[in-house]
Design an enzyme around this catalytic site. Structure first.
Site, PDB file in Angstrom:
ATOM      1  N   GLU A   1      13.328   7.123  -6.233  1.00  0.00           N
ATOM      2  CA  GLU A   1      12.496   5.969  -6.588  1.00  0.00           C
ATOM      3  C   GLU A   1      13.309   4.735  -6.974  1.00  0.00           C
ATOM      4  O   GLU A   1      12.746   3.660  -7.151  1.00  0.00           O
ATOM      5  CB  GLU A   1      11.554   6.335  -7.745  1.00  0.00           C
TER       6      GLU A   1
ATOM      7  N   GLY B   1       4.913   2.064   5.108  1.00  0.00           N
ATOM      8  CA  GLY B   1       4.534   2.762   6.333  1.00  0.00           C
ATOM      9  C   GLY B   1       5.353   2.375   7.545  1.00  0.00           C
ATOM     10  O   GLY B   1       5.668   3.218   8.393  1.00  0.00           O
TER      11      GLY B   1
ATOM     12  N   SER C   1       2.185  -1.189  -1.000  1.00  0.00           N
ATOM     13  CA  SER C   1       0.808  -0.920  -1.426  1.00  0.00           C
ATOM     14  C   SER C   1       0.287  -2.036  -2.325  1.00  0.00           C
ATOM     15  O   SER C   1       1.049  -2.863  -2.841  1.00  0.00           O
ATOM     16  CB  SER C   1       0.759   0.411  -2.189  1.00  0.00           C
TER      17      SER C   1
ATOM     18  N   HIS D   1      -0.488   8.745  -2.419  1.00  0.00           N
ATOM     19  CA  HIS D   1      -0.175   8.207  -3.747  1.00  0.00           C
ATOM     20  C   HIS D   1      -1.240   8.745  -4.682  1.00  0.00           C
ATOM     21  O   HIS D   1      -2.426   8.728  -4.363  1.00  0.00           O
ATOM     22  CB  HIS D   1      -0.194   6.678  -3.722  1.00  0.00           C
TER      23      HIS D   1
ATOM     24  N   ASP E   1      -5.292   1.632  -2.802  1.00  0.00           N
ATOM     25  CA  ASP E   1      -5.625   2.302  -4.059  1.00  0.00           C
ATOM     26  C   ASP E   1      -6.920   1.791  -4.679  1.00  0.00           C
ATOM     27  O   ASP E   1      -7.713   2.576  -5.201  1.00  0.00           O
ATOM     28  CB  ASP E   1      -4.484   2.119  -5.077  1.00  0.00           C
TER      29      ASP E   1
ATOM     30  N   GLN F   1      -9.553   0.873  -3.388  1.00  0.00           N
ATOM     31  CA  GLN F   1     -10.756   1.334  -2.694  1.00  0.00           C
ATOM     32  C   GLN F   1     -11.029   2.824  -2.904  1.00  0.00           C
ATOM     33  O   GLN F   1     -12.087   3.328  -2.520  1.00  0.00           O
ATOM     34  CB  GLN F   1     -10.625   1.055  -1.193  1.00  0.00           C
TER      35      GLN F   1
ATOM     36  N   GLU G   1       8.819   0.795  -7.930  1.00  0.00           N
ATOM     37  CA  GLU G   1       8.362  -0.347  -7.131  1.00  0.00           C
ATOM     38  C   GLU G   1       8.248  -1.623  -7.967  1.00  0.00           C
ATOM     39  O   GLU G   1       8.504  -2.727  -7.477  1.00  0.00           O
ATOM     40  CB  GLU G   1       7.034  -0.024  -6.437  1.00  0.00           C
TER      41      GLU G   1
ATOM     42  N   GLU H   1      15.189   4.549  -1.730  1.00  0.00           N
ATOM     43  CA  GLU H   1      14.117   3.777  -1.094  1.00  0.00           C
ATOM     44  C   GLU H   1      14.480   2.299  -0.940  1.00  0.00           C
ATOM     45  O   GLU H   1      13.879   1.574  -0.149  1.00  0.00           O
ATOM     46  CB  GLU H   1      12.823   3.917  -1.905  1.00  0.00           C
TER      47      GLU H   1
ATOM     48  N   SER I   1      -0.862   0.142   7.084  1.00  0.00           N
ATOM     49  CA  SER I   1       0.546   0.441   7.354  1.00  0.00           C
ATOM     50  C   SER I   1       0.847   1.937   7.255  1.00  0.00           C
ATOM     51  O   SER I   1       1.417   2.533   8.171  1.00  0.00           O
ATOM     52  CB  SER I   1       1.431  -0.346   6.379  1.00  0.00           C
TER      53      SER I   1
END
EC number: 1.1.1.86
Length: 491
Positions: A389, A157, A414, A131, A107, A109, A220, A393, A46
């Site tokens: 935040e 995204g 994410s 991030h 994240d 990965q 989030e 958003e 995304s």
């Protein structure tokens, strides 16, 4: 080792407080420093795809590096990139010649991906993140000749692209890793990248990797995703308990968050509350106070666990356990009554009806925004960062629920956001459910009757709403958002 935890106390405080709203003229060079440079994005999910589309439209040369196996299998990343006419090749073919390598893989990965990238990146090149989890929570050490920057759009995204197409952008945090800026050009690269995604039109904060990670995780987990998920499930159940048409109930919740939060973009909590009738405003204000009292300990616990690193530690254990917790939570969410309801209510719900029938939803939004903001600033995060935040958003996340309910929200945020959202919701649901179910029927799905208003009480409520610190900083920041576009709401 966790990078934040190994810093001395004073440096931790300085890094978490770093936040500066950037002036328009700081972007006068646009993206010249990146023109004619080879920019390679790793990962075409995304964020990867939508940032790439914006950057290409801004005149930059973008290609995608994928693992050989992904190319052979023609997986979703390969399909995303090729379908949109981007050059695609493997790491070995693209990374060694790249001037800027942007790592937009999930994240979990990053540890393996970044190790591979460092072996291939040329000397004095630049590594980008959206991030900072890998740097801050995993303590990744990057080669000293590599400049490390971050451009973090404050939304999924999909919304990065949608806002760009509307001629606007999304608020963005940029940062340079203090351990990796050998040529002192990191800030110029980050500014050019943010310009290319459209972030400069909505407002850019110069921040730090640490401030971005700690505030992002808090936002989030609580108001942006966790509380929206919790509230969607409980509000739907309350509507059914109160004998409302299930299809109307599902539509009111699914599209209600998007419609109501649109007012936040333009006038903050003040405008959202002003859209209610006076009796509804007073009721929403009082309910909000009670919700804040109920949820305050949980918000503080999440912030404490984020600051200490225990949240990240537990999540990384789940990564190594094949995402067992996350996948179980995901399946459980799919089975909830709200998610299973097939929307069949064909009548239009007017924009005002979403407010008139959504007094409880407004109460939840107000309480969650203020709690997240207050908890962050009490931890040392600066007001501007906490505003983005918690409040700004929120409409962008609500837009994703309007598309395909919670499923859409969870697949576009994410992996860290999804895990944190489920973690919060699991704890918040039982705490909040009994209180919400005990409320009278007319706070959700019906309009409150017009009753006599105490003018002094209403005046005091209005003053308290308008003078909350988030409203003061929000009013200042929104002055810089001249090109903000309204979305289509009320279906």
């Amino acid at each position: 080792m966790n990078y934040f935890n190994k810093l001395c106390f004073r440096k931790r405080i300085n890094e978490i407080k770093k936040c500066r709203f950037m002036k328009e003229n700081e972007f006068k060079n646009e993206n010249k420093i990146l023109k004619n440079k080879k920019i390679v994005i790793v990962g075409c999910g995304s964020q990867g795809l939508n940032q790439a589309l914006n950057m290409r439209d801004s005149g930059l040369n973008i290609s995608f590096a994928l693992k050989k196996n992904s190319i052979l299998r023609k997986n979703s990343s390969w399909l995303n990139a090729t379908k949109n006419n981007f050059e695609v090749n493997d790491y070995e073919s693209l990374i060694p010649n790249a001037d800027l390598v942007i790592n937009l893989t999930p994240d979990k990965q990053h540890e393996n991906v970044v190790k591979e990238l460092q072996k291939l990146m040329k000397k004095n090149s630049c590594l980008g993140y959206s991030h900072g989890f890998n740097i801050v929570e995993c303590g990744e050490i990057i080669r000293k000749d590599i400049t490390v920057v971050m451009v973090a759009p404050k939304c999924p995204g999909t919304e990065v692209r949608e806002e760009f197409k509307r001629g606007f952008g999304v608020p963005t945090l940029i940062a340079v890793h203090t351990e990796n800026d050998p040529k002192k050009i990191g800030l110029e690269i980050a500014k050019a990248w943010a310009f290319s995604t459209g972030g400069h039109r909505a407002g850019v904060l110069e921040s730090s990797f640490i401030a971005e990670v700690k505030s992002d995780l808090m936002g989030e987990q609580t108001i942006l995703c966790g509380l929206l998920q919790t509230a969607s499930l409980i509000c739907y159940e309350k509507l059914i308990k109160d004998k409302h048409n299930p299809s109307y109930a599902a539509k009111l919740i699914q599209y209600g968050w998007e419609t109501i939060t649109e007012s936040l973009k333009h006038g903050g909590i003040t405008l959202m509350m002003d859209r209610l009738s006076n009796p509804s405003k007073i009721k929403a204000f009082k309910i909000s106070k009670k919700i804040k009292k109920i949820l305050s300990p949980l918000f503080k616990k999440h912030m404490d666990d984020i600051i200490s690193g225990s949240f990240s530690k537990e999540m990384m254990i789940d990564w190594h356990n094949n995402d067992k917790k996350l996948l179980n939570w995901r399946e459980d969410t799919k089975k909830t009554p709200f998610e299973k309801n097939i929307l069949s209510y064909s009548e239009k719900i007017s924009e005002q009806e979403y407010y008139d029938h959504g007094t409880l939803m407004v109460s939840i939004l107000k309480s969650g925004i203020e709690l997240a903001f207050e908890t962050m600033i009490n931890t040392g995060i600066i007001n501007e960062s906490a505003y983005y935040e918690s409040l700004h958003e929120l409409p962008l996340i609500a837009n994703t629920i309007a598309r395909k309910k919670l499923y859409e929200m969870n697949i576009v945020i994410s992996d860290t956001a999804e895990y944190g959202s489920y973690l919060f919701s699991e704890a918040a649901y039982p705490i909040l459910k009994d209180f919400i179910m005990s409320l009278e029927k007319n706070v959700l799905g019906l309009s409150l009757p017009n009753t006599k208003i105490d003018n002094i009480e209403l005046y005091k409520i209005n003053e308290e709403i308008r003078n909350h610190p988030i409203e003061i900083v929000g009013k200042k920041l929104r002055k810089h958002m001249k090109e903000m576009k309204s979305i289509c709401v009320a279906k």
